[in-house]
Structures are given as C-alpha cells and as structure tokens.
Scaffold this motif. Structure first.
Motif, PDB file in Angstrom:
ATOM      1  N   PHE A  32     -18.601  16.446   4.164  1.00 37.72           N
ATOM      2  CA  PHE A  32     -18.635  17.380   5.289  1.00 37.72           C
ATOM      3  C   PHE A  32     -17.995  16.717   6.500  1.00 37.72           C
ATOM      4  CE2 PHE A  32     -22.486  14.932   5.564  1.00 37.72           C
ATOM      5  CZ  PHE A  32     -22.681  14.721   6.922  1.00 37.72           C
ATOM      6  N   GLU A  33     -17.636  17.534   7.463  1.00 35.03           N
ATOM      7  CA  GLU A  33     -17.005  17.026   8.670  1.00 35.03           C
ATOM      8  C   GLU A  33     -18.007  17.041   9.821  1.00 35.03           C
ATOM      9  OE1 GLU A  33     -13.499  18.359  11.692  1.00 35.03           O
ATOM     10  OE2 GLU A  33     -13.094  18.609   9.552  1.00 35.03           O
ATOM     11  N   PHE A  34     -18.012  15.947  10.569  1.00 39.10           N
ATOM     12  CA  PHE A  34     -18.870  15.840  11.748  1.00 39.10           C
ATOM     13  C   PHE A  34     -18.049  15.230  12.872  1.00 39.10           C
ATOM     14  CE2 PHE A  34     -21.886  13.438  14.395  1.00 39.10           C
ATOM     15  CZ  PHE A  34     -22.697  14.490  14.806  1.00 39.10           C
ATOM     16  N   GLU A  35     -17.887  15.976  13.937  1.00 36.57           N
ATOM     17  CA  GLU A  35     -17.115  15.533  15.096  1.00 36.57           C
ATOM     18  C   GLU A  35     -15.744  15.004  14.695  1.00 36.57           C
ATOM     19  OE1 GLU A  35     -19.422  12.933  17.587  1.00 36.57           O
ATOM     20  OE2 GLU A  35     -20.894  14.498  18.019  1.00 36.57           O
ATOM     21  N   GLY A  36     -15.088  15.738  13.788  1.00 36.69           N
ATOM     22  CA  GLY A  36     -13.730  15.396  13.371  1.00 36.69           C
ATOM     23  C   GLY A  36     -13.621  14.290  12.339  1.00 36.69           C
ATOM     24  N   VAL A  37     -14.750  13.796  11.858  1.00 40.20           N
ATOM     25  CA  VAL A  37     -14.751  12.708  10.872  1.00 40.20           C
ATOM     26  C   VAL A  37     -15.321  13.246   9.554  1.00 40.20           C
ATOM     27  CG1 VAL A  37     -15.646  10.418  10.312  1.00 40.20           C
ATOM     28  CG2 VAL A  37     -15.097  10.995  12.680  1.00 40.20           C
ATOM     29  N   ASN A  38     -14.591  13.011   8.463  1.00 35.53           N
ATOM     30  CA  ASN A  38     -15.094  13.401   7.146  1.00 35.53           C
ATOM     31  C   ASN A  38     -16.132  12.384   6.682  1.00 35.53           C
ATOM     32  OD1 ASN A  38     -13.546  15.738   6.792  1.00 35.53           O
ATOM     33  ND2 ASN A  38     -11.790  14.528   6.144  1.00 35.53           N
ATOM     34  N   LEU A  39     -17.287  12.868   6.303  1.00 34.98           N
ATOM     35  CA  LEU A  39     -18.388  12.006   5.881  1.00 34.98           C
ATOM     36  C   LEU A  39     -18.860  12.379   4.484  1.00 34.98           C
ATOM     37  CD1 LEU A  39     -20.516  12.094   9.142  1.00 34.98           C
ATOM     38  CD2 LEU A  39     -18.980  10.282   8.405  1.00 34.98           C
ATOM     39  N   LYS A  40     -19.357  11.396   3.774  1.00 39.06           N
ATOM     40  CA  LYS A  40     -20.004  11.623   2.488  1.00 39.06           C
ATOM     41  C   LYS A  40     -21.340  10.887   2.521  1.00 39.06           C
ATOM     42  CE  LYS A  40     -19.677  11.196  -2.453  1.00 39.06           C
ATOM     43  NZ  LYS A  40     -19.016  10.610  -3.594  1.00 39.06           N
ATOM     44  N   VAL A  41     -22.392  11.582   2.182  1.00 39.39           N
ATOM     45  CA  VAL A  41     -23.736  11.023   2.206  1.00 39.39           C
ATOM     46  C   VAL A  41     -24.234  10.893   0.770  1.00 39.39           C
ATOM     47  CG1 VAL A  41     -26.108  11.446   2.962  1.00 39.39           C
ATOM     48  CG2 VAL A  41     -24.205  12.076   4.439  1.00 39.39           C
ATOM     49  N   THR A  42     -24.942   9.821   0.498  1.00 43.70           N
ATOM     50  CA  THR A  42     -25.604   9.672  -0.801  1.00 43.70           C
ATOM     51  C   THR A  42     -27.099   9.512  -0.543  1.00 43.70           C
ATOM     52  OG1 THR A  42     -25.357   7.263  -0.865  1.00 43.70           O
ATOM     53  CG2 THR A  42     -23.589   8.561  -1.851  1.00 43.70           C
ATOM     54  N   VAL A  43     -27.892   9.836  -1.542  1.00 47.11           N
ATOM     55  CA  VAL A  43     -29.339   9.700  -1.414  1.00 47.11           C
ATOM     56  C   VAL A  43     -29.909   9.019  -2.653  1.00 47.11           C
ATOM     57  CG1 VAL A  43     -29.631  11.695   0.091  1.00 47.11           C
ATOM     58  CG2 VAL A  43     -29.777  11.995  -2.355  1.00 47.11           C
ATOM     59  N   SER A  44     -30.982   8.313  -2.438  1.00 46.91           N
ATOM     60  CA  SER A  44     -31.772   7.748  -3.523  1.00 46.91           C
ATOM     61  C   SER A  44     -33.165   8.344  -3.383  1.00 46.91           C
ATOM     62  CB  SER A  44     -31.827   6.229  -3.425  1.00 46.91           C
ATOM     63  OG  SER A  44     -30.530   5.681  -3.523  1.00 46.91           O
ATOM     64  N   ILE A  45     -33.631   8.988  -4.447  1.00 45.96           N
ATOM     65  CA  ILE A  45     -34.887   9.733  -4.389  1.00 45.96           C
ATOM     66  C   ILE A  45     -35.906   9.115  -5.338  1.00 45.96           C
ATOM     67  CG2 ILE A  45     -35.970  11.983  -4.773  1.00 45.96           C
ATOM     68  CD1 ILE A  45     -33.199  13.223  -4.219  1.00 45.96           C
TER      69      ILE A  45
END
Length: 58
Positions: free
Chosen positions: A9-22
């Motif tokens: 997703f994009e946030f303030e013009g920066v493409n980000l990728k988030v990962t999670v450990s559940i």
C-alpha cells in the motif's frame, strides 16, 4: 488475514509492505490469563523464528 495484510500500500507517497507474525493459543476456562498470554507469545515468537509473515498455534 496474512493475505490481506501483505498487500502493498502507499502511505505519503511511499510504497510499503507489512508482514505479520501471529501467535494463536487455545482458550479454556481452566487455564489462567497469564498462561494463555505466555502461550500466545511463544507461538508468535515461533512464527517469527520460522521466517516471519506466518502464524503458529500453541
């Protein structure tokens, strides 16, 4: 849940990728709150150790 979170997703013009450990633990009335939290935490740490962006059941 993991599939939904891993979408870039994009946030303030920066493409980000988030990962999670559940971490997942079974809840029973016989087990106290502290033990359940400990089991969830241990499962989460195992998920991180196994390469992140995963889930583990304890």
């Amino acid at each position: 849940m993991l599939k939904q979170v891993e979408k870039p997703f994009e946030f303030e013009g920066v493409n980000l990728k988030v990962t999670v450990s559940i971490g997942i633990a079974e809840f029973t009335t016989e087990v106290g709150e502290e033990k359940i939290i400990k089991n969830v935490r241990n499962a989460m740490l195992l998920a991180k150790k196994d390469g992140r962006n995963k889930f583990k059941i304890n």
